[in-house]
Structures are given as structure tokens and as C-alpha cells.
Scaffold this active site. Structure first.
Site, PDB file in Angstrom:
ATOM      1  N   ASP A  76      36.021  28.392 -35.274  1.00 33.67           N
ATOM      2  CA  ASP A  76      37.181  28.942 -34.581  1.00 33.67           C
ATOM      3  C   ASP A  76      37.565  30.221 -35.325  1.00 33.67           C
ATOM      4  O   ASP A  76      38.655  30.353 -35.891  1.00 33.67           O
ATOM      5  CB  ASP A  76      38.343  27.948 -34.455  1.00 33.67           C
ATOM      6  CG  ASP A  76      38.173  27.040 -33.227  1.00 33.67           C
ATOM      7  OD1 ASP A  76      37.125  27.148 -32.541  1.00 33.67           O
ATOM      8  OD2 ASP A  76      39.090  26.246 -32.936  1.00 33.67           O
ATOM      9  N   ASN A 114      34.754  25.545 -31.093  1.00 28.57           N
ATOM     10  CA  ASN A 114      34.851  25.463 -29.622  1.00 28.57           C
ATOM     11  C   ASN A 114      35.507  26.703 -29.026  1.00 28.57           C
ATOM     12  O   ASN A 114      35.122  27.154 -27.949  1.00 28.57           O
ATOM     13  CB  ASN A 114      35.587  24.184 -29.196  1.00 28.57           C
ATOM     14  CG  ASN A 114      36.882  23.942 -29.925  1.00 28.57           C
ATOM     15  OD1 ASN A 114      36.922  23.933 -31.154  1.00 28.57           O
ATOM     16  ND2 ASN A 114      37.964  23.761 -29.189  1.00 28.57           N
ATOM     17  N   HIS A 208      32.146  22.492 -37.382  1.00 32.64           N
ATOM     18  CA  HIS A 208      33.523  22.796 -36.978  1.00 32.64           C
ATOM     19  C   HIS A 208      34.332  21.520 -36.727  1.00 32.64           C
ATOM     20  O   HIS A 208      35.477  21.398 -37.156  1.00 32.64           O
ATOM     21  CB  HIS A 208      33.522  23.666 -35.714  1.00 32.64           C
ATOM     22  CG  HIS A 208      34.912  23.920 -35.200  1.00 32.64           C
ATOM     23  ND1 HIS A 208      35.835  24.669 -35.907  1.00 32.64           N
ATOM     24  CD2 HIS A 208      35.567  23.476 -34.089  1.00 32.64           C
ATOM     25  CE1 HIS A 208      36.976  24.702 -35.251  1.00 32.64           C
ATOM     26  NE2 HIS A 208      36.849  23.973 -34.150  1.00 32.64           N
ATOM     27  N   HIS A 217      43.435  16.146 -33.146  1.00 30.70           N
ATOM     28  CA  HIS A 217      42.126  15.949 -32.503  1.00 30.70           C
ATOM     29  C   HIS A 217      41.494  14.612 -32.879  1.00 30.70           C
ATOM     30  O   HIS A 217      40.622  14.116 -32.168  1.00 30.70           O
ATOM     31  CB  HIS A 217      41.162  17.081 -32.882  1.00 30.70           C
ATOM     32  CG  HIS A 217      41.545  18.403 -32.314  1.00 30.70           C
ATOM     33  ND1 HIS A 217      41.648  18.628 -30.960  1.00 30.70           N
ATOM     34  CD2 HIS A 217      41.846  19.582 -32.918  1.00 30.70           C
ATOM     35  CE1 HIS A 217      42.003  19.885 -30.757  1.00 30.70           C
ATOM     36  NE2 HIS A 217      42.141  20.484 -31.923  1.00 30.70           N
ATOM     37  N   HIS A 243      38.771  22.518 -37.188  1.00 31.77           N
ATOM     38  CA  HIS A 243      39.177  21.973 -35.875  1.00 31.77           C
ATOM     39  C   HIS A 243      40.609  21.460 -35.893  1.00 31.77           C
ATOM     40  O   HIS A 243      41.408  21.896 -35.087  1.00 31.77           O
ATOM     41  CB  HIS A 243      38.198  20.900 -35.400  1.00 31.77           C
ATOM     42  CG  HIS A 243      38.293  20.614 -33.921  1.00 31.77           C
ATOM     43  ND1 HIS A 243      38.359  21.618 -32.976  1.00 31.77           N
ATOM     44  CD2 HIS A 243      38.313  19.441 -33.221  1.00 31.77           C
ATOM     45  CE1 HIS A 243      38.426  21.066 -31.754  1.00 31.77           C
ATOM     46  NE2 HIS A 243      38.399  19.763 -31.878  1.00 31.77           N
ATOM     47  N   ASP A 244      40.937  20.492 -36.740  1.00 39.18           N
ATOM     48  CA  ASP A 244      42.348  20.161 -36.911  1.00 39.18           C
ATOM     49  C   ASP A 244      42.930  21.176 -37.893  1.00 39.18           C
ATOM     50  O   ASP A 244      42.339  21.436 -38.946  1.00 39.18           O
ATOM     51  CB  ASP A 244      42.528  18.731 -37.434  1.00 39.18           C
ATOM     52  CG  ASP A 244      42.717  17.747 -36.285  1.00 39.18           C
ATOM     53  OD1 ASP A 244      43.308  18.162 -35.247  1.00 39.18           O
ATOM     54  OD2 ASP A 244      42.286  16.592 -36.394  1.00 39.18           O
ATOM     55  N   HIS A 245      44.072  21.770 -37.515  1.00 38.80           N
ATOM     56  CA  HIS A 245      44.638  22.883 -38.276  1.00 38.80           C
ATOM     57  C   HIS A 245      45.468  22.367 -39.436  1.00 38.80           C
ATOM     58  O   HIS A 245      46.696  22.424 -39.421  1.00 38.80           O
ATOM     59  CB  HIS A 245      45.467  23.777 -37.347  1.00 38.80           C
ATOM     60  CG  HIS A 245      44.643  24.388 -36.258  1.00 38.80           C
ATOM     61  ND1 HIS A 245      45.168  25.172 -35.265  1.00 38.80           N
ATOM     62  CD2 HIS A 245      43.310  24.334 -36.030  1.00 38.80           C
ATOM     63  CE1 HIS A 245      44.195  25.582 -34.463  1.00 38.80           C
ATOM     64  NE2 HIS A 245      43.061  25.069 -34.896  1.00 38.80           N
TER      65      HIS A 245
END
Ligand code: NAG
Length: 325
Positions: A76, A114, A208, A217, A243-245
């Protein structure tokens, strides 16, 4: 140092030419004493907004102090929809003009997330970008060899079913991915055989998507089913993702594999947490920051930092009896 790295990359590309059934291999030199320090960041490209610039500043300070050799991006890279093409100014605005500290002028080894697949996914892989900024290096899946550790970068987006029947009606750039079943089975086979052959003391897989996560997520079921068994069967030490922030460290009760999330490169603070096993959860931080990893012989040291430079969590492991190969 940068010129040396570039030569390694070019040599790597020449070496792998013609063996396209396997993951391409590249090399990165360690320090003279054989150690390696990496900084890991994920989910960042927002033209400085949502604390991206603050994270970048602190990365520079920390990278200077720790003498960082390379930087890993868990994907990302460009929000909201990757790059539109190789001339998209977002490359400059979200990357070159943000990570300006001298200590960050190292090779960045990146994968796609993604969101990157929502734009021209091939643009990020293009040598044109490497020409614009020599720090940049991105491929879908590849192997990075160093004297102390082997890094396996894996393209995780095509694993997730929901992007192929997306309820959000997003369009993904699947060039090079279809037919999907073949792409995934080849990737898994190549990874498995590379892991089996590996003599590295530390085997580190970077993707990712999450395998285990308490964030919004959650676990990525497709990776739990298809990727995790291969990692466990081949003694992978660390799985690193974004992916998870958030910043996160989960261990597992049934294997030595550690799950590390570094997805705090810009927008964070989702206010979500769900994990059933308190013993496995070593650390969870909902805000911005990054991770560092120092590997020296049999020792690995992981630190998580917030944007003020505070160390929020530390973890170390040692392997002594493996040392002589
Ligand atoms: C930036 O970081 C500070 C400190 O963690 C936090 O209070 C603030 O909410 C963050 N801003 C954004 C937009 O996330």
C-alpha cells in the site's frame, strides 16, 4: 554503498534471466561486521498527510542512529489507488519528496498492496521508476539474499478472494496474475522449494496482507490456509506484513513463527481491536510508527517506534547452535 547495491541488483537480474519458473533472487551486502539493520514501514503514500511526514522524520532520525542498511515496505505504497502510470506525480509527492533524510537514501525493497493493484500495478515494477529514484525497488515476489538472513517477498493480494468478486466495485490490475489458480500455485511451489533449499539462519517472509491480526482486517483466511502451513513446515522465523494500519506483534502457541505488522506509515487510529488469545498478543498499537530489525549472527532484535521516537515494544531472539553452516 548505493552503487554497490545497484551492481548487485543488476547482477541478480542477469543471473536469473531464463529461469523464470523460479523466484528472482537479489543480494544486499551486510555491514563489514556481517550484521544488517533494516527499517520496515507499510501503508504510507499519502503525500505527507495523516502523519506520513512525521513518521518519515522519525524514520530518518532512527535510521541515522541505527545505521540502517535497507528499508522494507510492506505495501500500500500509494493511496488511494496506486500509481496511474510511471509518470504519476504521486511517486515524487509520496515517496521521493517525503523520505528525504540522508539516512533513508538506501535501497527500499517493496511489495504491492491491494491499493497498489487499483492503479497501474506494473508501473511500480517498472525500471522507469528506478531511474527516477534509485532508492526504489519493487517486484511482485522475489528473494533477497544477505549473509545473515534470507528475505522472501510475497505478492499476497491475489490470494484474497474478495478482490476478485469485489462488493466495493473496485477495479484491480490483474495483468500478469491471470489465470489466478496457476499464478498462486506456482508462487506457493516456488516459495516452498526456495524455503526448503535455504541455508539461511534467519528466514523472513514479507507480504502485504495479515496472516494473524487483531486489527480491522483480521486474519487473512486464504493465507492462513495456503501460506501459513508452508511457513511453519519450513522453519520461517518471522512473517512481516502491513494492511492493518497499526503496529503489532503476535506469537503463536504452536510454532516459533512471529507475526509482525508494520502498517503505521500514515493513516491509523481505527479504534478496533479483537484478539482472543492474550498470551499470543505481545504488542498492539493503533497509531503511526515503524519497525526496525537488527540481525547480527544468531541474534535478531526487533523494535517498534512511534512518531516521537519512543520505543513501544522490543523483542529479541537468539539461535546459537545453527551458526556454522
Ligand atoms: C498524528 O499523531 C499524533 C500522535 O500520535 C496523534 O495524536 C494524531 O491523532 C495523529 N494524526 C492523525 C491524522 O492520525
Amino acid at each position: 554503498m548505493r552503487a554497490v547495491t545497484m551492481i548487485f541488483l543488476i547482477l541478480g537480474m542477469l543471473l536469473v534471466h531464463g529461469t523464470n519458473a523460479e523466484l528472482q533472487r537479489f543480494e544486499h551486502p551486510t555491514k563489514a561486521d556481517g550484521s544488517l539493520t533494516a527499517l520496515v514501514i507499510g501503508d504510507w503514500g499519502r503525500k505527507g498527510q495523516y502523519n506520513q511526514s512525521e513518521v518519515a522524520y522519525q524514520m530518518g532520525v532512527t535510521a541515522e542512529k541505527m545505521d540502517v542498511d535497507l528499508i522494507i515496505s510492506t505495501g500500500d505504497n500509494f493511496y488511494p489507488g496506486g500509481l496511474s502510470d510511471v509518470n504519476d506525480p504521486a511517486f515524487d509527492e509520496s515517496f521521493t519528496k517525503i523520505y528525504t533524510a540522508p539516512s533513508l537514501q538506501q535501497q527500499w525493497y517493496t511489495v504491492l498492496g491491494n491499493h497498489d493493484y487499483r492503479g497501474d500495478a506494473l508501473a511500480q515494477l517498472s525500471p522507469v521508476l528506478r531511474g527516477k529514484d534509485g532508492n526504489w525497488f519493487c517486484m511482485k515476489s522475489y528473494i533477497l539474499n544477505t549473509d545473515v538472513a534470507e528475505f522472501f517477498f510475497i505478492d499476497t493480494t491475489p490470494f484474497q478472494d474478495k478482490y476478485f468478486n469485489d462488493p466495493e466495485d473496485e477495479v484491480y490490475d490483474w495483468r500478469g496474475v491471470l489465470p489466478r489458480d496457476k499464478y498462486l500455485s506456482t508462487l506457493l511451489q516456488d516459495l516452498e522449494s526456495a524455503l526448503k533449499e535455504s541455508r539461511a539462519k534467519w528466514k523472513i517472509v514479507v507480504g502485504h496482507h495479515t496472516i494473524k491480526s487483531a486489527g480491522i482486517h483480521g486474519n487473512t483466511q486464504e493465507l492462513v490456509q495456503k501460506l501459513l502451513p508452508i511457513l511453519e513446515a519450513n522453519d520461517v522465523d518471522l512473517y512481516i506484513n502491513g494492511h492493518d494500519h497499526c503496529l503489532q506483534h503476535i506469537s503463536s502457541s504452536d510454532s516459533p513463527l512471529q507475526f509482525l505488522t508494520s502498517g503505521g506509515g500514515s493513516k491509523a487510529w481505527r479504534g478496533y481491536y479483537d484478539w482472543p488469545n492474550a498470551k499470543e498478543m505481545k504488542f498492539y498499537y493503533d497509531g503511526q510508527g515503524f519497525m526496525t530489525m537488527q540481525i547480527a549472527g544468531g541474534d535478531v532484535d526487533i523494535n517498534f517506534y512511534d512518531i516521537f521516537g519512543n520505543i513501544l515494544h522490543k523483542w529479541s531472539a537468539s539461535k546459537t547452535f545453527f551458526s556454522q553452516i
